[in-house]
Write an enzyme that holds these catalytic residues in place. Structure first.
Site, PDB file in Angstrom:
ATOM      1  N   TYR A   1       4.611  -0.277  -0.510  1.00  9.73           N
ATOM      2  CA  TYR A   1       2.922  -0.617  -1.062  1.00  9.73           C
ATOM      3  C   TYR A   1       2.095  -0.966  -0.046  1.00  9.73           C
ATOM      4  CZ  TYR A   1       4.049   0.623  -5.802  1.00  9.73           C
ATOM      5  OH  TYR A   1       4.151   1.265  -6.922  1.00  9.73           O
TER       6      TYR A   1
ATOM      7  N   ARG B   1       0.856   2.274   1.563  1.00  8.52           N
ATOM      8  CA  ARG B   1      -0.084   2.779   0.681  1.00  8.52           C
ATOM      9  C   ARG B   1      -1.361   2.044   0.850  1.00  8.52           C
ATOM     10  NH1 ARG B   1       0.692   7.948  -1.385  1.00  8.52           N
ATOM     11  NH2 ARG B   1      -0.644   7.555  -3.111  1.00  8.52           N
TER      12      ARG B   1
ATOM     13  N   HIS C   1      -4.001   0.670 -14.252  1.00 13.34           N
ATOM     14  CA  HIS C   1      -2.833   0.726 -13.754  1.00 13.34           C
ATOM     15  C   HIS C   1      -2.704  -0.100 -12.409  1.00 13.34           C
ATOM     16  CE1 HIS C   1      -1.416   4.768 -15.492  1.00 13.34           C
ATOM     17  NE2 HIS C   1      -1.300   4.004 -16.231  1.00 13.34           N
TER      18      HIS C   1
END
Ligand code: APR
Length: 236
Positions: free
Chosen positions: A60, A63, A113
């Protein structure tokens, strides 16, 4: 005077694809799709995080860093234009965890999300805007515990703000789904709910999706073109 139309827009990875952000289910030749070289189940579940937190945090971090190098594309910009100019309510619900709708100028986007640029403390439940890495276990700014995790809804977790989404769908005259494969619930079920609640339904997507049959109309093409054309048509 006629009541202005209320519009609920659901976006998925396809709306950010032309900004250079990978979609999730782009597997070809019958191969399972990989997301940045990882199976989704290895990085996007609470079980994966419990098993190998360093891998998940590093994934993450990568990202989070990557989305900050990307820019909104004409689809994000068109939706922000609609949000600003439309006389009725426009509610943008996104499954995306990037911030490209906001950077295009849209307001009040519901991130069902979660968001890459937010960290959630497992100790004190505080959410903090976060742009740097989490893998080094930085202290939570609120309680100092080294227990920050990505503020992302993983598979098996409950999406955010479902009550707000339900209320928006109940007041919608038009439901529009953009760039989503219709593979992941509950978002994939919004079209049926919107229909039952009386809204017209429109899908804008590159290919026909798993849920295409549920829409009154589907327009196929890249989001940068079909979304911009749809918004231009609405705004005249
Ligand atoms: N323009 C429009 N649509 C596009 C484009 C484009 N340029 N490129 C791809 N698409 C479409 C694909 O045809 C596909 O239908 O976008 C869709 C992307 O589907 P997915 O990769 O499954 O993404 P999404 O539907 O957003 O996934 C839902 O799954 O893994 C989870 O939590 C994650 O939010 C995500 C959820």
């Amino acid at each position: 005077m006629e009541k202005p139309m209320n519009i609920v827009i659901l976006t998925g990875a396809g709306v950010s694809a032309e900004s250079g952000i990978d979609t999730f289910r782009a597997g070809t030749n019958g191969q399972p799709s990989l997301w940045e070289q990882h199976r989704i189940e290895d990085v996007a579940t609470p079980e994966a995080y419990a098993r190998d937190p360093d891998l998940v945090l590093r994934f993450y971090d990568m990202r989070r860093a990557a989305i900050q190098t990307k820019a909104p594309n004409p689809a994000h910009l068109a939706l922000a234009r609609l949000d600003a100019a439309w006389p009725g309510h426009v509610t943008i619900v996104t499954q995306n965890v990037d911030d490209l709708h906001e950077r295009a100028g849209a307001h009040g986007v519901i991130h069902m999300h979660g968001e890459h640029l937010s960290a959630w403390c497992a100790t004190c439940d505080t959410r903090t805007r976060w742009t740097g890495p989490l893998a080094g276990r930085p202290p939570c700014p609120a309680c100092a515990a080294p227990t920050l995790r990505p503020d992302i809804v993983w598979f098996g977790e409950i999406p955010y703000r479902m009550d707000d989404i339900q209320a928006a769908l109940a007041g919608a005259d038009l439901f529009v789904s953009i760039g989503t494969s219709g593979a992941v619930y509950p978002a994939a079920g919004f079209v049926r709910l919107a229909r039952e609640l009386g809204a017209a339904t429109l899908e804008l997507n590159l290919d026909r999706s798993q849920g295409s049959a549920w829409f009154d109309e589907t327009r196929l093409g890249p989001a940068s073109e079909v979304v911009a054309a749809w918004v231009d048509g609405l705004l005249g």
